[in-house]
Design a protein around this motif. Sequence first.
Motif, PDB file in Angstrom:
ATOM      1  N   GLU A 162       0.830  -1.209   0.000  1.00 12.07           N
ATOM      2  CA  GLU A 162       0.000   0.000   0.000  1.00 12.07           C
ATOM      3  C   GLU A 162       0.864   1.259   0.000  1.00 12.07           C
ATOM      4  OE1 GLU A 162      -3.817  -0.124   2.450  1.00 12.07           O
ATOM      5  OE2 GLU A 162      -2.577  -1.631   3.429  1.00 12.07           O
ATOM      6  N   VAL A 163       1.917   1.239   0.803  1.00 11.37           N
ATOM      7  CA  VAL A 163       2.813   2.395   0.856  1.00 11.37           C
ATOM      8  C   VAL A 163       3.549   2.550  -0.465  1.00 11.37           C
ATOM      9  CG1 VAL A 163       4.790   3.418   2.020  1.00 11.37           C
ATOM     10  CG2 VAL A 163       3.071   2.186   3.355  1.00 11.37           C
ATOM     11  N   ALA A 164       4.002   1.455  -1.014  1.00 13.90           N
ATOM     12  CA  ALA A 164       4.727   1.509  -2.278  1.00 13.90           C
ATOM     13  C   ALA A 164       3.874   2.078  -3.400  1.00 13.90           C
ATOM     14  CB  ALA A 164       5.220   0.109  -2.650  1.00 13.90           C
ATOM     15  N   ALA A 165       2.558   1.855  -3.325  1.00 19.25           N
ATOM     16  CA  ALA A 165       1.655   2.367  -4.353  1.00 19.25           C
ATOM     17  C   ALA A 165       1.641   3.893  -4.395  1.00 19.25           C
ATOM     18  CB  ALA A 165       0.239   1.836  -4.117  1.00 19.25           C
ATOM     19  N   LEU A 166       2.086   4.535  -3.314  1.00 11.88           N
ATOM     20  CA  LEU A 166       2.180   5.996  -3.283  1.00 11.88           C
ATOM     21  C   LEU A 166       3.410   6.488  -4.051  1.00 11.88           C
ATOM     22  CD1 LEU A 166       1.331   6.662   0.487  1.00 11.88           C
ATOM     23  CD2 LEU A 166      -0.220   6.687  -1.476  1.00 11.88           C
ATOM     24  N   GLU A 167       4.271   5.562  -4.419  1.00  5.28           N
ATOM     25  CA  GLU A 167       5.477   5.829  -5.194  1.00  5.28           C
ATOM     26  C   GLU A 167       6.413   6.853  -4.547  1.00  5.28           C
ATOM     27  OE1 GLU A 167       4.683   6.537  -9.303  1.00  5.28           O
ATOM     28  OE2 GLU A 167       3.556   4.681  -9.557  1.00  5.28           O
ATOM     29  N   PRO A 168       6.808   6.589  -3.294  1.00  7.60           N
ATOM     30  CA  PRO A 168       7.880   7.401  -2.714  1.00  7.60           C
ATOM     31  C   PRO A 168       9.182   7.050  -3.430  1.00  7.60           C
ATOM     32  CG  PRO A 168       7.436   5.537  -1.310  1.00  7.60           C
ATOM     33  CD  PRO A 168       6.410   5.481  -2.405  1.00  7.60           C
ATOM     34  N   ASP A 169      10.206   7.840  -3.211  1.00  9.03           N
ATOM     35  CA  ASP A 169      11.484   7.570  -3.876  1.00  9.03           C
ATOM     36  C   ASP A 169      12.206   6.380  -3.241  1.00  9.03           C
ATOM     37  OD1 ASP A 169      11.752  10.056  -5.731  1.00  9.03           O
ATOM     38  OD2 ASP A 169      11.118  10.846  -3.783  1.00  9.03           O
ATOM     39  N   TYR A 170      12.032   6.243  -1.909  1.00 10.49           N
ATOM     40  CA  TYR A 170      12.736   5.183  -1.184  1.00 10.49           C
ATOM     41  C   TYR A 170      11.806   4.547  -0.150  1.00 10.49           C
ATOM     42  CZ  TYR A 170      16.776   7.969  -2.783  1.00 10.49           C
ATOM     43  OH  TYR A 170      17.680   8.685  -3.526  1.00 10.49           O
ATOM     44  N   LEU A 171      12.001   3.247   0.068  1.00  7.61           N
ATOM     45  CA  LEU A 171      11.384   2.547   1.191  1.00  7.61           C
ATOM     46  C   LEU A 171      12.509   1.942   2.020  1.00  7.61           C
ATOM     47  CD1 LEU A 171       8.356   0.623  -0.395  1.00  7.61           C
ATOM     48  CD2 LEU A 171       8.310   2.764   0.892  1.00  7.61           C
ATOM     49  N   GLY A 172      12.414   2.109   3.345  1.00 10.89           N
ATOM     50  CA  GLY A 172      13.440   1.604   4.242  1.00 10.89           C
ATOM     51  C   GLY A 172      12.983   0.357   4.979  1.00 10.89           C
ATOM     52  N   PHE A 173      13.812  -0.675   4.965  1.00 11.88           N
ATOM     53  CA  PHE A 173      13.526  -1.949   5.637  1.00 11.88           C
ATOM     54  C   PHE A 173      14.591  -2.175   6.703  1.00 11.88           C
ATOM     55  CE2 PHE A 173      11.796  -2.045   1.413  1.00 11.88           C
ATOM     56  CZ  PHE A 173      10.539  -2.617   1.563  1.00 11.88           C
ATOM     57  N   ILE A 174      14.155  -2.313   7.939  1.00  7.26           N
ATOM     58  CA  ILE A 174      15.076  -2.395   9.072  1.00  7.26           C
ATOM     59  C   ILE A 174      15.444  -3.847   9.352  1.00  7.26           C
ATOM     60  CG2 ILE A 174      15.367  -1.910  11.536  1.00  7.26           C
ATOM     61  CD1 ILE A 174      13.457   0.479  11.148  1.00  7.26           C
ATOM     62  N   PHE A 175      16.740  -4.129   9.304  1.00  3.26           N
ATOM     63  CA  PHE A 175      17.245  -5.472   9.560  1.00  3.26           C
ATOM     64  C   PHE A 175      18.056  -5.494  10.856  1.00  3.26           C
ATOM     65  CE2 PHE A 175      16.726  -5.231   4.913  1.00  3.26           C
ATOM     66  CZ  PHE A 175      15.833  -6.277   4.732  1.00  3.26           C
ATOM     67  N   TRP A 176      17.472  -4.948  11.880  1.00  8.86           N
ATOM     68  CA  TRP A 176      18.056  -4.939  13.224  1.00  8.86           C
ATOM     69  C   TRP A 176      17.037  -5.569  14.157  1.00  8.86           C
ATOM     70  CZ3 TRP A 176      17.484  -1.042  17.524  1.00  8.86           C
ATOM     71  CH2 TRP A 176      18.431  -1.250  18.530  1.00  8.86           C
ATOM     72  N   GLU A 177      17.347  -6.720  14.701  1.00  7.72           N
ATOM     73  CA  GLU A 177      16.340  -7.520  15.402  1.00  7.72           C
ATOM     74  C   GLU A 177      15.749  -6.851  16.630  1.00  7.72           C
ATOM     75  OE1 GLU A 177      17.359 -11.535  16.182  1.00  7.72           O
ATOM     76  OE2 GLU A 177      17.932 -11.977  14.109  1.00  7.72           O
ATOM     77  N   GLN A 178      16.445  -5.926  17.235  1.00  9.76           N
ATOM     78  CA  GLN A 178      15.919  -5.260  18.428  1.00  9.76           C
ATOM     79  C   GLN A 178      14.869  -4.205  18.092  1.00  9.76           C
ATOM     80  OE1 GLN A 178      18.893  -4.213  21.506  1.00  9.76           O
ATOM     81  NE2 GLN A 178      20.399  -5.269  20.233  1.00  9.76           N
ATOM     82  N   SER A 179      14.720  -3.883  16.847  1.00  8.68           N
ATOM     83  CA  SER A 179      13.739  -2.881  16.447  1.00  8.68           C
ATOM     84  C   SER A 179      12.334  -3.467  16.417  1.00  8.68           C
ATOM     85  CB  SER A 179      14.090  -2.337  15.058  1.00  8.68           C
ATOM     86  OG  SER A 179      13.056  -1.490  14.580  1.00  8.68           O
ATOM     87  N   SER A 180      11.358  -2.670  16.829  1.00  9.59           N
ATOM     88  CA  SER A 180       9.956  -3.091  16.741  1.00  9.59           C
ATOM     89  C   SER A 180       9.491  -3.122  15.289  1.00  9.59           C
ATOM     90  CB  SER A 180       9.068  -2.146  17.552  1.00  9.59           C
ATOM     91  OG  SER A 180       9.204  -0.808  17.095  1.00  9.59           O
ATOM     92  N   ARG A 181      10.310  -2.612  14.393  1.00  6.29           N
ATOM     93  CA  ARG A 181       9.997  -2.598  12.963  1.00  6.29           C
ATOM     94  C   ARG A 181      10.895  -3.570  12.188  1.00  6.29           C
ATOM     95  NH1 ARG A 181      10.032   2.237  15.302  1.00  6.29           N
ATOM     96  NH2 ARG A 181       8.081   3.453  15.298  1.00  6.29           N
ATOM     97  N   PHE A 182      11.505  -4.488  12.892  1.00  7.33           N
ATOM     98  CA  PHE A 182      12.388  -5.467  12.252  1.00  7.33           C
ATOM     99  C   PHE A 182      11.640  -6.183  11.136  1.00  7.33           C
ATOM    100  CE2 PHE A 182      14.026  -9.945  12.259  1.00  7.33           C
ATOM    101  CZ  PHE A 182      15.249  -9.676  11.673  1.00  7.33           C
ATOM    102  N   PHE A 183      12.239  -6.207   9.947  1.00  4.79           N
ATOM    103  CA  PHE A 183      11.541  -6.748   8.776  1.00  4.79           C
ATOM    104  C   PHE A 183      11.744  -8.248   8.651  1.00  4.79           C
ATOM    105  CE2 PHE A 183      11.049  -7.901   4.336  1.00  4.79           C
ATOM    106  CZ  PHE A 183       9.770  -7.410   4.098  1.00  4.79           C
ATOM    107  N   ARG A 184      10.624  -8.942   8.504  1.00  2.00           N
ATOM    108  CA  ARG A 184      10.606 -10.374   8.218  1.00  2.00           C
ATOM    109  C   ARG A 184       9.709 -10.616   7.000  1.00  2.00           C
ATOM    110  NH1 ARG A 184      10.224  -9.993  13.801  1.00  2.00           N
ATOM    111  NH2 ARG A 184      11.772 -11.179  15.012  1.00  2.00           N
ATOM    112  N   GLY A 185       9.970 -11.679   6.304  1.00  3.84           N
ATOM    113  CA  GLY A 185       9.093 -12.026   5.190  1.00  3.84           C
ATOM    114  C   GLY A 185       9.677 -11.624   3.855  1.00  3.84           C
ATOM    115  N   ASN A 186       8.787 -11.375   2.905  1.00  5.99           N
ATOM    116  CA  ASN A 186       9.190 -11.041   1.543  1.00  5.99           C
ATOM    117  C   ASN A 186       8.771  -9.626   1.189  1.00  5.99           C
ATOM    118  OD1 ASN A 186      10.177 -13.733   0.944  1.00  5.99           O
ATOM    119  ND2 ASN A 186       8.021 -14.363   0.867  1.00  5.99           N
ATOM    120  N   ILE A 187       9.574  -8.970   0.414  1.00  6.84           N
ATOM    121  CA  ILE A 187       9.222  -7.642  -0.083  1.00  6.84           C
ATOM    122  C   ILE A 187       8.419  -7.825  -1.366  1.00  6.84           C
ATOM    123  CG2 ILE A 187      10.097  -5.459  -0.982  1.00  6.84           C
ATOM    124  CD1 ILE A 187      12.574  -5.828   0.744  1.00  6.84           C
ATOM    125  N   PRO A 188       7.212  -7.262  -1.429  1.00  6.97           N
ATOM    126  CA  PRO A 188       6.417  -7.408  -2.654  1.00  6.97           C
ATOM    127  C   PRO A 188       7.064  -6.661  -3.819  1.00  6.97           C
ATOM    128  CG  PRO A 188       5.406  -5.808  -1.196  1.00  6.97           C
ATOM    129  CD  PRO A 188       6.533  -6.435  -0.420  1.00  6.97           C
TER     130      PRO A 188
END
Length: 209
Positions: free
Chosen positions: A14-40
Amino acid sequence: MKLKICGMNHNTAEVAALEPDYLGFIFWEQSSRFFRGNIPELPAGVKKIGVFVDASLEEILDKIKEFGLHMVQLHGNESPSYCRELRAATQLEIPVIKVFSVGASFNFEQLNPYESVCDFYLFDTKGKLPGGNSFSFDWKLLSGYPSDKPYFLSGGIGPGDTDALFEFMQRPEAGKCHALDVNSRFESRPGEKKIEDLTKFKKRLAQGR
């Protein structure tokens, strides 16, 4: 000025559909936003930035390959020599963003060792955790910015900050501001973005005053 939406997780498509220039994916396990799964699959032109905190070189290289990352953001205590090794390992094909946390003051001399080993800086608010602290720093501190390197402006930027951003953009120090980086103040929960707020914010920025 470009837009980066960071801390992606629950509603990436849904966010990507807004076409921002960049999307950030956090790969730090202590973050509450730690990314798991697949990027569409993302719209053409939307670049994926992997965010790391004192990760090993091997981990970053693995994530670049696994997720097809376009850029790497270093949000820890990574040394200039580490940045140099990372750039060499990617044959300079993956731009490196080095993050610096800003408090009540900031000594720009600490940028000097990184001038030749990274491609962008990112200025964020100093907090208990790296990023996503919802607080902004005094952008006037950037009036002392001594570098020709482009930077990302981060740290608690929210839906109601457009007027302040327009004012900032008129200052000389905004000349090297490459992109705005938004995150926690556009969330309903960590990693889930408020699409309506992002839509209005992006449209207002595009319209200017």
